[in-house]
Design an enzyme around this catalytic site. Structure first.
Site, PDB file in Angstrom:
ATOM      1  N   ASN A   9      -5.525   1.314  -5.111  1.00  0.00           N
ATOM      2  CA  ASN A   9      -6.113   1.854  -6.342  1.00  0.00           C
ATOM      3  C   ASN A   9      -5.483   1.115  -7.523  1.00  0.00           C
ATOM      4  O   ASN A   9      -4.348   1.402  -7.904  1.00  0.00           O
ATOM      5  CB  ASN A   9      -5.825   3.360  -6.426  1.00  0.00           C
ATOM      6  N   LYS A  23      -6.330   1.302 -10.566  1.00  0.00           N
ATOM      7  CA  LYS A  23      -6.453   2.037 -11.833  1.00  0.00           C
ATOM      8  C   LYS A  23      -6.998   1.085 -12.905  1.00  0.00           C
ATOM      9  O   LYS A  23      -7.809   0.230 -12.592  1.00  0.00           O
ATOM     10  CB  LYS A  23      -5.112   2.656 -12.238  1.00  0.00           C
ATOM     11  N   HIS A  67      -9.087  12.030  -8.342  1.00  0.00           N
ATOM     12  CA  HIS A  67      -7.706  11.568  -8.545  1.00  0.00           C
ATOM     13  C   HIS A  67      -7.069  12.451  -9.623  1.00  0.00           C
ATOM     14  O   HIS A  67      -7.739  12.866 -10.564  1.00  0.00           O
ATOM     15  CB  HIS A  67      -7.717  10.091  -8.976  1.00  0.00           C
ATOM     16  N   GLU A  81      -5.328  11.808 -12.074  1.00  0.00           N
ATOM     17  CA  GLU A  81      -5.479  11.292 -13.446  1.00  0.00           C
ATOM     18  C   GLU A  81      -6.856  11.665 -14.000  1.00  0.00           C
ATOM     19  O   GLU A  81      -7.006  11.932 -15.183  1.00  0.00           O
ATOM     20  CB  GLU A  81      -5.254   9.769 -13.454  1.00  0.00           C
ATOM     21  N   GLU A 120      -2.084  13.733  -2.520  1.00  0.00           N
ATOM     22  CA  GLU A 120      -1.258  13.039  -3.504  1.00  0.00           C
ATOM     23  C   GLU A 120      -0.531  14.054  -4.385  1.00  0.00           C
ATOM     24  O   GLU A 120      -1.105  14.552  -5.369  1.00  0.00           O
ATOM     25  CB  GLU A 120      -2.132  12.163  -4.408  1.00  0.00           C
ATOM     26  N   GLY A 123       3.124   7.432  -9.302  1.00  0.00           N
ATOM     27  CA  GLY A 123       3.615   6.524 -10.346  1.00  0.00           C
ATOM     28  C   GLY A 123       5.016   6.849 -10.836  1.00  0.00           C
ATOM     29  O   GLY A 123       5.450   6.336 -11.859  1.00  0.00           O
ATOM     30  N   SER A 149       3.725   6.862  -4.804  1.00  0.00           N
ATOM     31  CA  SER A 149       4.858   5.928  -4.766  1.00  0.00           C
ATOM     32  C   SER A 149       5.101   5.331  -3.378  1.00  0.00           C
ATOM     33  O   SER A 149       6.253   5.139  -2.967  1.00  0.00           O
ATOM     34  CB  SER A 149       6.129   6.592  -5.308  1.00  0.00           C
ATOM     35  N   GLY A 177      -1.054   2.963  -5.398  1.00  0.00           N
ATOM     36  CA  GLY A 177      -1.294   2.548  -6.781  1.00  0.00           C
ATOM     37  C   GLY A 177      -0.492   1.299  -7.114  1.00  0.00           C
ATOM     38  O   GLY A 177      -0.875   0.184  -6.758  1.00  0.00           O
ATOM     39  N   GLY A 178       0.639   1.491  -7.772  1.00  0.00           N
ATOM     40  CA  GLY A 178       1.442   0.372  -8.288  1.00  0.00           C
ATOM     41  C   GLY A 178       1.688  -0.755  -7.297  1.00  0.00           C
ATOM     42  O   GLY A 178       1.505  -1.943  -7.629  1.00  0.00           O
TER      43      GLY A 178
HETATM   44  C1  PEP Z   1      -2.320   6.537  -7.003  1.00  0.00           C
HETATM   45  O1  PEP Z   1      -2.653   6.104  -8.080  1.00  0.00           O
HETATM   46  O2  PEP Z   1      -3.152   7.098  -6.302  1.00  0.00           O
HETATM   47  C2  PEP Z   1      -0.933   6.376  -6.586  1.00  0.00           C
HETATM   48  C3  PEP Z   1      -0.561   6.940  -5.473  1.00  0.00           C
HETATM   49  O3  PEP Z   1      -0.124   5.642  -7.409  1.00  0.00           O
HETATM   50  P1  PEP Z   1       1.363   5.125  -7.047  1.00  0.00           P
HETATM   51  O4  PEP Z   1       1.313   4.490  -5.687  1.00  0.00           O
HETATM   52  O5  PEP Z   1       1.683   4.131  -8.125  1.00  0.00           O
HETATM   53  O6  PEP Z   1       2.259   6.314  -7.079  1.00  0.00           O
END
Ligand code: PEP
Length: 247
Positions: free
Chosen positions: A8, A10, A91, A93, A160, A166, A205, A226-227
């Site tokens: 993802n 983002k 999500h 966010e 999640e 994040g 994460s 994500g990251g």
């Molecule tokens: C996400 O955006 O769904 C996510 C899990 O981000 P991160 O891996 O950065 O925590």
């Protein structure tokens, strides 16, 4: 069950970053027993679909209505038309910044499945819920309400925990597996036997350094990343960790 890892991005990336990611992915050994999905921002979807790799294409959101006068929106049907196979919905966010409700998430998921794609429905508790010991109840309610009218076929659930997204603070394998087991039970209650076959992936994460211990857990079928997914090598390492024991 085949492993599933979903990147993802983002609202990150660029034309150059998307092209570079695909080039790098293509130069890495293919990962057996795992579906790897890239969800870039909408403008870069066409760049990925034109590239010849084993990466599948996904999107990060879609419109609630099927079509019509909704300036700025992108429908599930359009995403399918562009070659998307997966769409993330609900999500945290989107829920917190855009006020998306469980009912809206359920409608979007129905559109996605009707368009022939897989809906990746995100759920997860806030830190305050966990500290109050209410996390299982909160997640169970979110799950039930976000899946109203959604068929088991074409469904993935992404757990999640909001406090892990994040933040660099991942759930421990015990915390993640505990909640995945609860989700599995709820899915079987809702869908019967079919509930046992719905993939449940973890997000929050996930990094190359912690992926393997998460993927060892019985009910963790993959990851939403994500990251760490912005870097092709890191995402490949996570996908590789998910492939262990699946070939
Ligand atoms: C996400 O955006 O769904 C996510 C899990 O981000 P991160 O891996 O950065 O925590």
């Amino acid at each position: 069950m085949v492993g599933l890892v979903i990147a993802n991005w983002k609202m990150h990336g660029s034309r150059a970053a998307a092209t570079d990611f695909v080039d790098q992915w293509g130069s890495l050994p293919s990962v057996e027993g795992v579906e790897a999905v890239l969800c870039p921002p909408y403008p870069y979807l066409a760049l990925i679909v034109g590239a010849t790799t084993d990466l599948m294409l996904g999107a990060q959101n879609c419109a609630e209505p099927a079509e019509g006068a909704y300036t700025g929106e992108v429908s599930a049907k359009m995403l399918a038309d562009m070659g998307c196979r997966y769409v993330i919905v609900g999500h945290s966010e989107r829920r917190s910044f855009y006020g998306e409700t469980d009912a809206q998430v359920a409608t979007k998921a129905q559109r996605i499945v009707s368009a022939g794609m897989t809906a990746v429905v995100c759920i997860g508790e806030a830190l305050a819920d966990r500290e109050a010991g209410a996390h299982e109840a909160v997640v169970s309610t979110q799950l039930q309400c976000s899946l109203q009218g959604v068929s088991a076929e074409g469904l993935v659930v992404a757990y999640e925990p909001v406090w892990a997204i994040g933040t660099g603070q991942t759930a421990t394998p015990q915390q993640a597996e505990g909640m995945h087991a609860v989700i599995r039970t709820r899915l079987c209650e809702q869908y019967g036997e079919a509930g046992g076959g719905i993939p449940i992936i973890y997000g929050g994460s996930v990094k190359p350094g912690n992926a393997a211990e998460l993927f060892c857990c019985n009910n963790i079928d993959g990851a939403l990343v994500g990251g760490a997914s912005l870097d092709a090598k890191s995402f490949w390492q996570i996908a590789s960790a998910s492939s262990v024991g699946r070939t």
